[in-house]
Design a protein around this motif. Structure first.
Motif, PDB file in Angstrom:
ATOM      1  N   ALA A  87       0.839  -1.212   0.000  1.00 13.24           N
ATOM      2  CA  ALA A  87       0.000   0.000   0.000  1.00 13.24           C
ATOM      3  C   ALA A  87       0.868   1.255   0.000  1.00 13.24           C
ATOM      4  O   ALA A  87       0.616   2.206  -0.749  1.00 13.24           O
ATOM      5  N   ARG A  88       1.938   1.255   0.843  1.00  9.59           N
ATOM      6  CA  ARG A  88       2.805   2.432   0.940  1.00  9.59           C
ATOM      7  C   ARG A  88       3.456   2.752  -0.411  1.00  9.59           C
ATOM      8  O   ARG A  88       3.401   3.881  -0.896  1.00  9.59           O
ATOM      9  N   TYR A  89       4.076   1.704  -0.996  1.00 14.20           N
ATOM     10  CA  TYR A  89       4.841   1.970  -2.221  1.00 14.20           C
ATOM     11  C   TYR A  89       3.927   2.278  -3.409  1.00 14.20           C
ATOM     12  O   TYR A  89       4.211   3.165  -4.209  1.00 14.20           O
ATOM     13  N   PHE A  90       2.804   1.515  -3.537  1.00 14.62           N
ATOM     14  CA  PHE A  90       1.885   1.803  -4.650  1.00 14.62           C
ATOM     15  C   PHE A  90       1.312   3.209  -4.521  1.00 14.62           C
ATOM     16  O   PHE A  90       1.174   3.947  -5.494  1.00 14.62           O
ATOM     17  N   LYS A  91       0.958   3.586  -3.279  1.00 15.76           N
ATOM     18  CA  LYS A  91       0.355   4.911  -3.074  1.00 15.76           C
ATOM     19  C   LYS A  91       1.364   6.006  -3.435  1.00 15.76           C
ATOM     20  O   LYS A  91       1.053   6.957  -4.172  1.00 15.76           O
ATOM     21  N   ASP A  92       2.567   5.816  -2.912  1.00 15.74           N
ATOM     22  CA  ASP A  92       3.596   6.824  -3.157  1.00 15.74           C
ATOM     23  C   ASP A  92       3.863   6.969  -4.670  1.00 15.74           C
ATOM     24  O   ASP A  92       3.886   8.084  -5.205  1.00 15.74           O
ATOM     25  N   LEU A  99       4.411   8.301 -10.980  1.00 16.60           N
ATOM     26  CA  LEU A  99       5.453   7.481 -11.627  1.00 16.60           C
ATOM     27  C   LEU A  99       4.807   6.466 -12.565  1.00 16.60           C
ATOM     28  O   LEU A  99       3.754   5.900 -12.251  1.00 16.60           O
ATOM     29  N   THR A 100       5.438   6.239 -13.717  1.00 16.80           N
ATOM     30  CA  THR A 100       4.954   5.164 -14.597  1.00 16.80           C
ATOM     31  C   THR A 100       5.371   3.853 -13.942  1.00 16.80           C
ATOM     32  O   THR A 100       6.337   3.821 -13.137  1.00 16.80           O
ATOM     33  N   PRO A 101       4.695   2.732 -14.270  1.00 14.95           N
ATOM     34  CA  PRO A 101       5.095   1.446 -13.717  1.00 14.95           C
ATOM     35  C   PRO A 101       6.582   1.171 -13.967  1.00 14.95           C
ATOM     36  O   PRO A 101       7.283   0.679 -13.090  1.00 14.95           O
ATOM     37  N   TYR A 102       7.049   1.502 -15.137  1.00 10.92           N
ATOM     38  CA  TYR A 102       8.461   1.300 -15.468  1.00 10.92           C
ATOM     39  C   TYR A 102       9.352   2.082 -14.492  1.00 10.92           C
ATOM     40  O   TYR A 102      10.293   1.528 -13.909  1.00 10.92           O
ATOM     41  N   GLU A 103       9.040   3.411 -14.336  1.00  9.54           N
ATOM     42  CA  GLU A 103       9.861   4.247 -13.432  1.00  9.54           C
ATOM     43  C   GLU A 103       9.835   3.693 -12.006  1.00  9.54           C
ATOM     44  O   GLU A 103      10.854   3.656 -11.309  1.00  9.54           O
ATOM     45  N   PHE A 104       8.627   3.268 -11.602  1.00  6.42           N
ATOM     46  CA  PHE A 104       8.483   2.758 -10.222  1.00  6.42           C
ATOM     47  C   PHE A 104       9.322   1.497 -10.016  1.00  6.42           C
ATOM     48  O   PHE A 104      10.170   1.440  -9.119  1.00  6.42           O
TER      49      PHE A 104
END
Ligand code: Q5B
Length: 608
Positions: A456-461, A467-472
């Motif tokens: 939850a923390r990382y997806f939310k951030d 951020l694009t999925p790639y960047e994330f």
């Protein structure tokens, strides 16, 4: 009986049957008198052992608790008084056991209604073994400034008013415990106070008699004068009459036998005590008062004149120089109990715990203000209870249903996952349910089941920062962090986790928005290009969907959502759910009577 002193400032007792109040009253009396050691050495509470915390002045002390009379006597060989607070059913048996202990010298029996035949056995045994029984049906007795039995003399205020915290010169014996309080007061007003006071109890057969104690008082040098309060019924007072006639008592005796009013009744009257009934003429108060008077006691004309008679007898002794002035001292104040002081509004005390989610003080427990009866009557489910206790609000039905689905889907995932394995091994080692459950729960963490909060923390951030999925994913790789909520040991791109699909389906149908979950799906699409096992797992599905629940329900402010994610509420769902399965695995192993687990050698690579 005769001889003299029963108690001293160092006397210690064993207290039979744990009764907090009378024991505390004895200890308060000790403190008031300036005793150095508590008068209760040990407590006997059949079947239980350990310690009881009580106060000695301001200090808390631990008094040993013993499971049997024998064990208590062995542990406290110098405690020679046995204070028996057993019920009338067991008082005789326990008193007899106490009398049979070589260390016990005095037994006080408080219970009323002890069978007379039992008391007779106790009396016979005590007499032939040179021991003293006080009671049954007594409050006990007190040696001023030295030792108090249980509740004798009532409250601390009364004890101070009656100056019982220091010795005077009067030996007092009465049948009635209640009336002895009255007389302690009277005696304190008109003399230098009590030296020792005993209530022998109101039974027909008291363990020790009025004359037993008068003869004993006669041998105690500090006692200069004796006050006796008898009552109608029985012949006990006549043994005192005999002792007086035979000159066995050489100290002044002031006596009164109460119950003179019995003659006003036409038929036989039973007063409060078992022994206090108007029988034949000889047992009347009038006859006994006359006999005592004839034998040389000072007997007033009425109870009202008793005080004046006591005063007159005392003054004579004092004027004759037979009594020295008592050294007065101010007893230390007994610290008030906190609860009493709070109740009376004298003090306030800070609490040690603050709690907001439930309250069990009223007629029925409330979860976040909702009473139990409403929870049952309105058909709340586990999801509603979780929303009340965790989120402190009633969430819409689709939210609580989602919570329930999470719990159901995560309840178990077979015997091979980390948590179940640990639980199974623990149960097979013979451990109990809680140990087996806890050993499984302790495996929940960043790799196994405990990745929901981080997901939850990382997806939310990442989503909130655009951020694009790639960047994330690549930024996580650079930091050396595995994307929480992605990856599984057995699930693959072509063998998806059914639980994830079910959660997604429910949310897509019921949630107003699933933006965080769709973002996680895009992340998964990218990670699957890297490896076939980098699917969205159940932690990732719950983590991302809970973000959607919090944001889409309109029930939480942004700071509240941040706080929930920050504190880490969501792993709680997995912990709660998996407890159901782990408990099941424990029962399963026990039911199957599985032996101790040992991992096979063949499955270990032994290397140097
Ligand atoms: N790689 C779950 O790993 C697992 C990667 C990744 C980027 C990732 C791993 C992981 C994040 C934590 C997580 C919840 C340890 C899982 C659950 C409940 C359960 C359990 C059950 C139930 C699995 C192989 C290569 C390596 C890695 C890379 C792996 N994961 N890269 N992000 N997330 N996930 N946990 O299969 O280049 O070769 O070095 O930590 O979400 O616990 O059923 O068992 O209900 O009980 O052991 O479902 O994914 O893979 O460690 O050999 O890695 O993939 O860096 O790359 P594996 P590994 P490379 S649900």
């Amino acid at each position: 009986m005769a001889t003299g002193q029963l108690f001293s400032r160092t006397t210690q007792a064993l207290f039979y049957n744990y009764k907090q109040l009378p024991i505390q009253r004895m200890l308060d009396f000790d403190f008031l008198c300036g005793r150095e050691t508590p008068s209760v050495a040990g407590i006997i509470n059949p079947g239980s052992e350990g310690f009881q915390k009580l106060f000695f002045g301001q200090e808390e002390i631990a008094i040993p608790v013993h499971g049997s009379i024998e064990a208590a006597c062995a542990a406290h060989p110098t405690a020679d008084v046995f204070i028996n607070f057993a019920s009338f059913r067991s008082a005789a048996a326990s008193s007899m056991s106490a009398l049979k202990q070589p260390t016990i010298r005095v037994v006080a029996i408080i219970a009323e209604g002890v069978p007379e035949s039992d008391t007779k056995h106790l009396i016979a045994y005590a007499r032939s073994n040179n021991k003293v029984v006080i009671g049954p049906a007594t409050v006990g007795g007190i040696q001023a400034g030295a030792f108090r039995i249980g509740d004798t003399a009532g409250t601390i205020d009364n004890i101070i008013a009656c100056k019982l915290y220091r010795p005077g010169s009067i030996g007092f014996v009465s049948k009635s415990g209640g009336m002895s309080n009255e007389l302690y007061n009277t005696i304190a007003r008109v003399t230098d106070g009590i030296y020792e006071g005993i209530a022998i109890g109101g039974d027909v057969f008291p363990g020790s008699t009025l004359s037993d104690h008068v003869l004993r008082f006669n041998n105690i040098p500090q006692i200069k004068m004796i006050v006796v309060l008898g009552e109608l019924g029985g012949q006990d007072e006549y043994s005192l009459v005999e002792a007086l006639k035979q000159g066995k008592v050489n100290k002044p005796v002031v006596a009164w036998v109460s119950g003179t009013c019995a003659r006003l009744f036409k038929s036989e009257v039973q007063f409060g005590h078992a022994g206090a009934k108007s029988g034949g003429e000889l047992e009347s108060a009038q006859a006994k008062n006359q006999a005592l008077k004839d034998a040389g006691a000072v007997v007033p004309t009425s109870f009202e004149a008793f005080e004046a008679s006591i005063k007159e007898a005392f003054d004579k002794l004092f004027e004759a120089g037979k009594i020295e002035s008592v050294k007065e001292f101010t007893p230390p104040p007994i610290p008030e109990d906190l609860n009493t002081a709070i109740k009376s509004g004298k003090v306030r005390a800070p609490t040690h715990i603050i709690s907001t989610i439930s309250d069990d003080r009223g007629e029925e427990p409330c979860y976040a203000g909702v009473p139990m009866s409403s929870i049952v009557e309105q058909g709340y489910g586990v999801g509603d209870v979780i929303s009340l206790l965790w989120f402190k609000r009633s969430l819409p039905r689709y939210c609580t249903k989602f919570i329930e689905i999470c719990i159901m889907l995560c309840a178990d995932h077979g015997p091979c996952v980390s948590g179940a394995h640990n639980t199974i091994v623990t149960a097979r080692a013979g451990k109990d349910l809680v140990s087996s459950l806890v050993s499984g729960l302790l495996t929940i963490g960043p790799r196994f089941g405990g990745a929901i909060d981080d997901a939850a923390r990382y997806f939310k951030d990442a989503y909130d920062r655009g951020l694009t999925p790639y960047e994330f994913v690549e930024s996580m790789k650079k930091k050396g962090i595995r994307v929480p909520g992605i990856g599984h040991r057995i699930k693959r791109g072509d063998n998806r986790d059914k639980r994830v699909e079910l959660l997604q389906e429910f949310a897509r149908t019921n949630f107003p928005s699933v933006k965080y979950m769709e973002y996680a799906v895009q992340v998964e699409t990218y990670t699957l290009t890297k490896a076939n096992n980098l699917v969205m797992n159940v932690d990732g599905a719950i983590g991302s969907l809970f973000l959607d629940l919090l944001a889409g329900s309109g029930m939480f402010t942004k700071p509240e959502i941040d706080e929930i994610v920050e504190i880490g509420y969501l792993n709680g769902l997995f912990v709660l759910a998996r407890s159901i399965g782990l408990i099941g695995h424990t029962f399963d192993q026990k039911r199957l009577k599985q032996p101790l687990y040992r991992h096979p050698w063949e499955d270990v690579l032994y290397t140097k």
